[in-house]
Design a protein around this motif. Structure first.
Motif, PDB file in Angstrom:
ATOM      1  N   SER A 175       0.808  -1.232   0.000  1.00 16.19           N
ATOM      2  CA  SER A 175       0.000   0.000   0.000  1.00 16.19           C
ATOM      3  C   SER A 175       0.836   1.275   0.000  1.00 16.19           C
ATOM      4  O   SER A 175       0.271   2.371  -0.124  1.00 16.19           O
ATOM      5  N   LEU A 176       2.166   1.170   0.116  1.00 20.94           N
ATOM      6  CA  LEU A 176       3.007   2.361   0.184  1.00 20.94           C
ATOM      7  C   LEU A 176       3.465   2.788  -1.209  1.00 20.94           C
ATOM      8  O   LEU A 176       4.043   1.990  -1.959  1.00 20.94           O
TER       9      LEU A 176
ATOM     10  N   SER B 231      -0.297   1.723  10.147  1.00 25.45           N
ATOM     11  CA  SER B 231      -0.876   2.389   8.983  1.00 25.45           C
ATOM     12  C   SER B 231      -0.767   3.908   9.081  1.00 25.45           C
ATOM     13  O   SER B 231      -0.631   4.592   8.061  1.00 25.45           O
ATOM     14  N   ALA B 232      -0.818   4.469  10.305  1.00 23.85           N
ATOM     15  CA  ALA B 232      -0.708   5.923  10.453  1.00 23.85           C
ATOM     16  C   ALA B 232       0.679   6.393  10.047  1.00 23.85           C
ATOM     17  O   ALA B 232       0.828   7.402   9.337  1.00 23.85           O
TER      18      ALA B 232
ATOM     19  N   LYS C 228       1.009   6.140   6.196  1.00 22.05           N
ATOM     20  CA  LYS C 228       0.318   7.209   5.458  1.00 22.05           C
ATOM     21  C   LYS C 228       1.069   8.533   5.586  1.00 22.05           C
ATOM     22  O   LYS C 228       1.169   9.297   4.607  1.00 22.05           O
ATOM     23  N   SER C 229       1.602   8.818   6.759  1.00 22.70           N
ATOM     24  CA  SER C 229       2.353  10.060   6.943  1.00 22.70           C
ATOM     25  C   SER C 229       3.643  10.044   6.123  1.00 22.70           C
ATOM     26  O   SER C 229       3.994  11.029   5.469  1.00 22.70           O
TER      27      SER C 229
ATOM     28  N   GLN D  64       4.241   8.301   3.468  1.00 24.73           N
ATOM     29  CA  GLN D  64       3.863   8.376   2.058  1.00 24.73           C
ATOM     30  C   GLN D  64       3.598   9.813   1.635  1.00 24.73           C
ATOM     31  O   GLN D  64       4.060  10.265   0.572  1.00 24.73           O
ATOM     32  N   LEU D  65       2.880  10.553   2.461  1.00 24.04           N
ATOM     33  CA  LEU D  65       2.563  11.945   2.144  1.00 24.04           C
ATOM     34  C   LEU D  65       3.833  12.791   2.080  1.00 24.04           C
ATOM     35  O   LEU D  65       3.982  13.655   1.202  1.00 24.04           O
TER      36      LEU D  65
END
Length: 204
Positions: free
Chosen positions: A56-57, A149-150, A153-154, A156-157
């Motif tokens: 997912s990354l 996951s948090a 997502k961070s 990745q952003l």
């Protein structure tokens, strides 16, 4: 104080971050099996590392591989096997740089670094001594993102925004991304101590 706009990183190939691709895992398996056939039991483990190893990354379309060995100081036979098989050693890259670890012995950061044979799929191959900080770092960072996951997502952003800021400047991209990774690693160490953690079992 200098801003990033005043720093001259020079142009490189485009810095492109793409959504996660399922093919990356299959590509690693093919690459890892070829490497295992070349180096045999000299490699204690061959791992898929880096962003393409985390489902997912988003990532640059480059497969990162870590080969863990018992010793680096007497790795000449290993290097000969790799070179004979067409892998290209980048001799100018012999150490990792990790923020906050400048006081450690240089031996903890030693590595050998190879690129794929001519015409093969783009691959970065990092050879590190098992048990060293830099060897553990790659596996713990990966496993932490797989479970958090948090943080994923961070991270990745951050990568996506850096690619926007430095679309043709990989040095600028890494100038900020690398210390961010080291901050995440500190959280990963706390997570590992409380899990308790051991490196993922999906190695070759």
């Amino acid at each position: 104080m200098n801003s990033y706009k005043s720093l001259d990183f020079g142009k490189s190939k485009p810095v492109v971050i793409i959504p996660y691709e399922r093919r990356w895992q299959t590509e690693f398996l093919d690459i890892g099996k070829k490497l295992r056939s070349v180096v045999g039991d000299t490699a204690i483990r061959i791992d898929h590392i880096g962003s393409t190893s985390v489902q997912s990354l988003s990532a640059k379309d480059i497969i990162d591989v870590q080969i863990s060995v018992a010793e680096l100081d007497d790795a000449e036979n290993f290097i000969e096997l790799m070179v004979k098989a067409g892998y290209r050693e980048r001799g100018g890259i012999r150490f990792d740089e990790l923020t906050g670890y400048a006081d450690l012995p240089p031996s903890q950061m030693k590595k050998r670094y190879f690129r794929e044979p001519d015409g093969a799929r783009r691959t970065h191959i990092h050879v590190r001594k098992i048990g060293n900080i830099n060897q553990e770092y790659a596996l713990l960072f990966r496993d932490y993102l797989r479970e958090n996951s948090a943080a994923l997502k961070s991270y990745q952003l951050i990568k996506q925004r850096l690619a926007t800021l430095f679309p043709e400047q990989i040095e600028g991209y890494l100038f900020i991304k690398d210390p961010v990774m080291d901050l995440i690693y500190q959280s990963a160490k706390i997570w590992a101590a409380n899990t308790p953690w051991s490196p993922g079992s999906d190695f070759l």
